[in-house]
Design a protein around this motif. Structure first.
Motif, short mmCIF file in Angstrom:
data_model
loop_
_atom_site.label_atom_id
_atom_site.label_comp_id
_atom_site.label_asym_id
_atom_site.label_seq_id
_atom_site.Cartn_x
_atom_site.Cartn_y
_atom_site.Cartn_z
N GLN A 1 3.31 6.52 12.08
CA GLN A 1 3.01 5.09 12.08
C GLN A 1 1.98 4.75 11.02
N ALA A 2 2.03 3.53 10.54
CA ALA A 2 1.04 3.08 9.58
C ALA A 2 -0.36 3.28 10.16
N LYS B 1 0.06 4.13 4.58
CA LYS B 1 0.58 2.77 4.45
C LYS B 1 2.08 2.83 4.22
N SER B 2 2.75 1.72 4.40
CA SER B 2 4.20 1.68 4.19
C SER B 2 4.55 2.08 2.76
N GLU B 3 3.68 1.73 1.82
CA GLU B 3 3.97 2.06 0.41
C GLU B 3 3.79 3.54 0.09
N VAL C 1 6.89 6.10 6.81
CA VAL C 1 5.79 5.40 7.47
C VAL C 1 6.37 4.17 8.16
N SER C 2 6.21 4.13 9.46
CA SER C 2 6.75 3.00 10.22
C SER C 2 5.64 2.00 10.53
#
Length: 123
Positions: free
Chosen positions: A13-14, A87-89, A121-122
């Motif tokens: 997870q983020a 992070k998602s990125e 990354v969720s």
């Protein structure tokens, strides 16, 4: 000849953490610097972090400074990439690679590459 193999990827997870490992086979591992790179779908492969073989000096992309830590254990022929506050990125396939001389960037300087490990990354 040097062969590299990454492990430790997965889904997180983020804000979470993952530890990637790069294991090497070959007698000359301690003569090489090691870098981590990543590639997201549709994007170029980009530099993440690197560590020299001699002094253990480290280099980081601006996007990961303060969140990622690279370290090496020459006796175990392993380089670790500790990733915090993901992070998602940061989602991408992560690759380790070796070169005689490493620094920030320099993708084309690397001679040996692993096959990569996927980081998701969720949110």
């Amino acid at each position: 000849q040097l062969q590299l193999s990454e492990s430790g990827g997965g889904t997180v997870q983020a804000g979470g953490s993952l530890n990637l490992a790069c294991a090497a086979t070959g007698r000359t591992f301690t003569s090489y610097g090691v870098g981590w790179f990543r590639q997201a779908p549709g994007k170029d492969r980009e530099f993440v972090a690197a560590i020299t073989w001699s002094s253990g000096a480290t280099f980081y992309a601006d996007s990961v400074k303060g969140r990622f830590t690279i370290s090496r254990d020459n006796a175990k022929k392993t380089v670790l990439l500790q990733m915090n506050s993901l992070k998602s990125e940061d989602a991408a396939s992560y690759y380790c690679a070796s070169a005689r001389s490493v620094g920030p960037g320099g993708l084309n300087n690397y001679n040996y590459w692993g096959h990569g490990t996927q980081v998701t990354v969720s949110s």
